[in-house]
Scaffold this motif. Structure first.
Motif, short mmCIF file in Angstrom:
data_model
loop_
_atom_site.label_atom_id
_atom_site.label_comp_id
_atom_site.label_asym_id
_atom_site.label_seq_id
_atom_site.Cartn_x
_atom_site.Cartn_y
_atom_site.Cartn_z
N ALA A 69 -17.45 7.71 5.48
CA ALA A 69 -18.28 8.20 6.16
C ALA A 69 -18.33 9.16 7.53
CB ALA A 69 -19.32 6.62 6.32
N GLY A 70 -17.56 8.36 7.97
CA GLY A 70 -16.83 8.60 9.26
C GLY A 70 -15.81 8.82 9.49
N SER A 71 -15.28 9.22 10.94
CA SER A 71 -13.58 8.67 10.81
C SER A 71 -13.57 7.63 12.58
CB SER A 71 -12.72 9.84 11.78
OG SER A 71 -14.00 10.55 12.89
N GLY A 72 -14.85 6.95 12.95
CA GLY A 72 -15.08 5.98 13.82
C GLY A 72 -13.94 4.21 13.47
N THR A 73 -14.30 3.82 14.80
CA THR A 73 -13.61 2.23 14.53
C THR A 73 -13.25 1.61 13.15
OG1 THR A 73 -14.60 2.20 16.97
CG2 THR A 73 -13.54 -0.06 16.00
N THR A 74 -14.69 1.79 12.32
CA THR A 74 -14.88 0.72 11.34
C THR A 74 -13.78 1.14 9.90
OG1 THR A 74 -16.81 2.23 10.42
CG2 THR A 74 -16.86 0.19 11.81
N SER A 75 -13.97 2.38 10.22
CA SER A 75 -13.04 3.18 9.02
C SER A 75 -11.86 2.87 9.68
CB SER A 75 -13.55 4.47 8.55
OG SER A 75 -15.01 4.40 8.17
N LEU A 76 -11.50 2.93 10.87
CA LEU A 76 -10.04 3.12 11.10
C LEU A 76 -8.75 2.21 10.31
CD1 LEU A 76 -8.23 3.53 13.55
CD2 LEU A 76 -8.52 1.69 15.14
N PRO A 77 -8.92 1.30 10.01
CA PRO A 77 -7.94 0.19 9.04
C PRO A 77 -7.69 1.16 8.24
CG PRO A 77 -9.33 -1.27 9.08
CD PRO A 77 -9.75 0.44 9.81
N LEU A 78 -8.09 2.32 7.51
CA LEU A 78 -7.64 3.25 6.59
C LEU A 78 -7.15 4.36 6.56
CD1 LEU A 78 -8.33 4.72 3.22
CD2 LEU A 78 -10.32 5.95 4.42
N PHE A 79 -7.42 4.70 7.85
CA PHE A 79 -6.67 5.89 9.08
C PHE A 79 -5.46 5.84 9.47
CE2 PHE A 79 -11.00 7.21 9.50
CZ PHE A 79 -10.70 8.44 8.50
N VAL A 80 -4.99 4.01 9.79
CA VAL A 80 -3.74 3.52 10.36
C VAL A 80 -2.67 3.54 9.03
CG1 VAL A 80 -2.88 1.03 10.64
CG2 VAL A 80 -4.72 2.39 12.30
N ALA A 81 -3.52 3.06 7.41
CA ALA A 81 -2.88 2.59 6.40
C ALA A 81 -2.21 4.15 6.01
CB ALA A 81 -3.51 1.95 5.01
N VAL A 82 -2.51 5.11 6.22
CA VAL A 82 -2.54 6.29 5.72
C VAL A 82 -1.53 6.72 6.46
CG1 VAL A 82 -2.61 9.08 5.68
CG2 VAL A 82 -4.74 7.62 4.65
N GLU A 83 -1.23 7.00 8.36
CA GLU A 83 -1.09 6.97 8.80
C GLU A 83 0.94 6.29 9.01
OE1 GLU A 83 -1.32 9.82 10.73
OE2 GLU A 83 -2.53 10.22 10.55
N ALA A 84 0.29 5.35 9.20
CA ALA A 84 1.97 3.78 9.16
C ALA A 84 2.24 4.08 7.62
CB ALA A 84 1.18 2.08 8.88
N GLY A 85 2.39 4.73 6.72
CA GLY A 85 2.42 5.37 5.39
C GLY A 85 2.39 4.26 4.10
N TYR A 86 1.35 3.91 3.99
CA TYR A 86 1.03 1.86 3.04
C TYR A 86 1.26 2.49 2.04
CZ TYR A 86 1.36 -0.55 8.04
OH TYR A 86 2.28 -1.62 8.76
N PHE A 87 0.48 3.61 2.04
CA PHE A 87 -0.65 4.04 0.33
C PHE A 87 1.26 4.61 -0.07
CE2 PHE A 87 -4.54 4.42 2.38
CZ PHE A 87 -4.67 3.53 1.88
N THR A 88 1.68 5.22 0.50
CA THR A 88 3.28 6.31 0.33
C THR A 88 3.91 5.11 -0.43
OG1 THR A 88 2.79 7.44 1.42
CG2 THR A 88 4.97 7.70 0.39
N LYS A 89 4.21 3.95 0.25
CA LYS A 89 5.11 3.03 -0.06
C LYS A 89 5.21 2.07 -1.29
CE LYS A 89 5.53 -0.40 3.15
NZ LYS A 89 5.78 -1.36 4.30
N ARG A 90 3.62 2.64 -1.94
CA ARG A 90 3.26 1.42 -3.28
C ARG A 90 3.02 2.40 -4.51
NH1 ARG A 90 1.00 -1.25 0.73
NH2 ARG A 90 1.79 -3.61 -0.37
N GLY A 91 3.55 3.92 -4.10
CA GLY A 91 3.59 5.40 -5.10
C GLY A 91 1.95 5.63 -5.05
N LEU A 92 1.50 5.40 -3.57
CA LEU A 92 0.25 6.65 -4.04
C LEU A 92 -0.11 7.92 -3.09
CD1 LEU A 92 -2.48 3.53 -4.38
CD2 LEU A 92 -2.39 5.14 -5.66
N ASN A 93 -0.76 8.89 -3.34
CA ASN A 93 -0.33 9.85 -3.00
C ASN A 93 -1.79 9.82 -2.22
OD1 ASN A 93 -0.68 12.28 -1.46
ND2 ASN A 93 0.68 13.21 -3.05
#
Length: 363
Positions: A69-93
């Motif tokens: 719904a937004g790119s603000g603070t409440t959604s920040l952990p999602l973007f951190v997970a993307v940028e840090a590669g945590y999804f990729t490490k578990r085989g998710l694109n």
């Protein structure tokens, strides 16, 4: 006597050698112990991750389209997970797109969006007949602020006036309806809500003087504060608890892709952990996605995030009840909160992973 002295000297030398050997052995033991401790600390995340990976099973789907719904603070952990590669490490694109609630719901129903990280849209869609449910609550403590134009400092002073908010049925509307009801007022009769497609658009309307009030969440709250607009209600301090952003999917998607969803939730929690532990990285990511470069605003937003990011993402039915009680949908008040969520997967993730990631805080 001289022979006794030589004997004593020899004995003392032997004792000294024994003591020296013991000291050396003790030193080596301490060094080995230190090495083992450091090795354990170094390997601990890998051990946790490996254990979690073993419990995830084979992914049914390795590419996910995620709407937010937004790119603000409440959604920040999602973007951190993307940028840090945590999804990729578990085989998710994972591909993340910011979309309005209506578009997101249509996307989830049609299958063009797999997961929606948003607010009350899932409840509204469910009430309208779509089988969309929450499977996790990334945030359930509300960070909305209600602002007034300068000189407007009470809710009563907004009687007969307008309040800028986001889309119909979102948290802003729910919060205003709840407050109006408590104040003996009614939206549409005593107050007018001005709807917008996004928080920045609602903020723009308010800043241009085209609305008397503004109900908004970070980072737009900090922009309004910086310009000296008075806060009429801080809904976090009021204790308003509603799911948002929550992780929502269709029930069919949940049934067909449990391992994929577990991998998503596990990776998201890694993003929460990184956001909490690494302030500078988190602020850097927020700046990238929100285009905010002001260090003071980013710091304030980060502190807001620490207040509301959930380590235990179990959905609380009481938070759904709040939405149902103040929804404009006539069917909402009689609806059972249980029909809007399924905690089975997040409880499994908590047990197998989050409880180790946040020991003593998540069970």
């Amino acid at each position: 006597m001289p022979r006794l002295d030589r004997f004593s000297l020899k004995l003392n030398c032997r004792q000294s050698a024994v003591v020296q050997a013991a000291l050396e052995s003790s030193k080596h033991f301490a060094q080995r112990l230190k090495t083992l401790i450091l090795l354990f600390i170094f390997l601990s995340p890998w051990i946790h991750e490996t254990a979690a990976q073993q419990t995830l099973g084979k992914l049914e789907k390795n590419r996910l389209e995620v709407g937010t719904a937004g790119s603000g603070t409440t959604s920040l952990p999602l973007f951190v997970a993307v940028e840090a590669g945590y999804f990729t490490k578990r085989g998710l694109n994972v591909s993340v797109s910011q979309v309005g609630a209506t578009v997101a719901v249509q996307g989830v129903i049609s299958g063009t969006i797999d997961i929606y990280q948003g607010g009350t849209a899932a409840i509204a869609a469910n009430l309208a007949g779509a089988d969309i449910i929450y499977i996790g609550a990334a945030v359930d403590r509300n960070s909305l602020n209600l602002f007034g134009q300068k000189g407007i400092t009470t809710f009563e002073a907004l009687r007969g006036k307008s309040i800028a908010t986001t889309f119909p049925g979102a948290f802003g509307e729910i919060a205003i309806r709840m407050t109006a009801r408590k104040q003996g007022m009614e939206v549409g009769k005593d107050l007018k809500l001005l709807y917008h497609r996004s928080p920045p658009e609602a903020l723009s309307t308010f800043l241009m003087g085209n609305s008397d009030g503004l109900v908004i969440s970070p980072p737009q709250t900090e922009l309004a504060k910086q310009q000296g607009y008075p806060i009429i209600i801080d809904y976090f301090k009021e204790g308003l608890k509603i799911v948002g952003p929550g992780t929502s999917v269709t029930r069919e998607f949940l049934q067909k892709h449990p391992n994929t969803i577990k991998a998503f939730l596990t990776s998201y929690l890694d993003g929460v952990k990184r956001a909490i532990d690494d302030e500078e990285f988190a602020k850097k990511i927020e700046s990238k996605y929100t285009k905010i470069s002001d260090a003071k605003i980013l710091a304030e937003n980060y502190q807001q995030g620490l207040r509301v990011w959930n380590k235990d993402m179990t959905v609380d039915p009481a938070a759904i009840r709040v939405v149902l009680d103040d929804s404009s949908d006539a069917k909402a008040k009689s609806a059972d909160p249980k029909r809007f969520y399924d905690n089975a997967l997040i409880q499994a993730v908590n047990r197998d992973y989050a409880s180790k990631l946040f020991p003593g805080e998540v069970k």
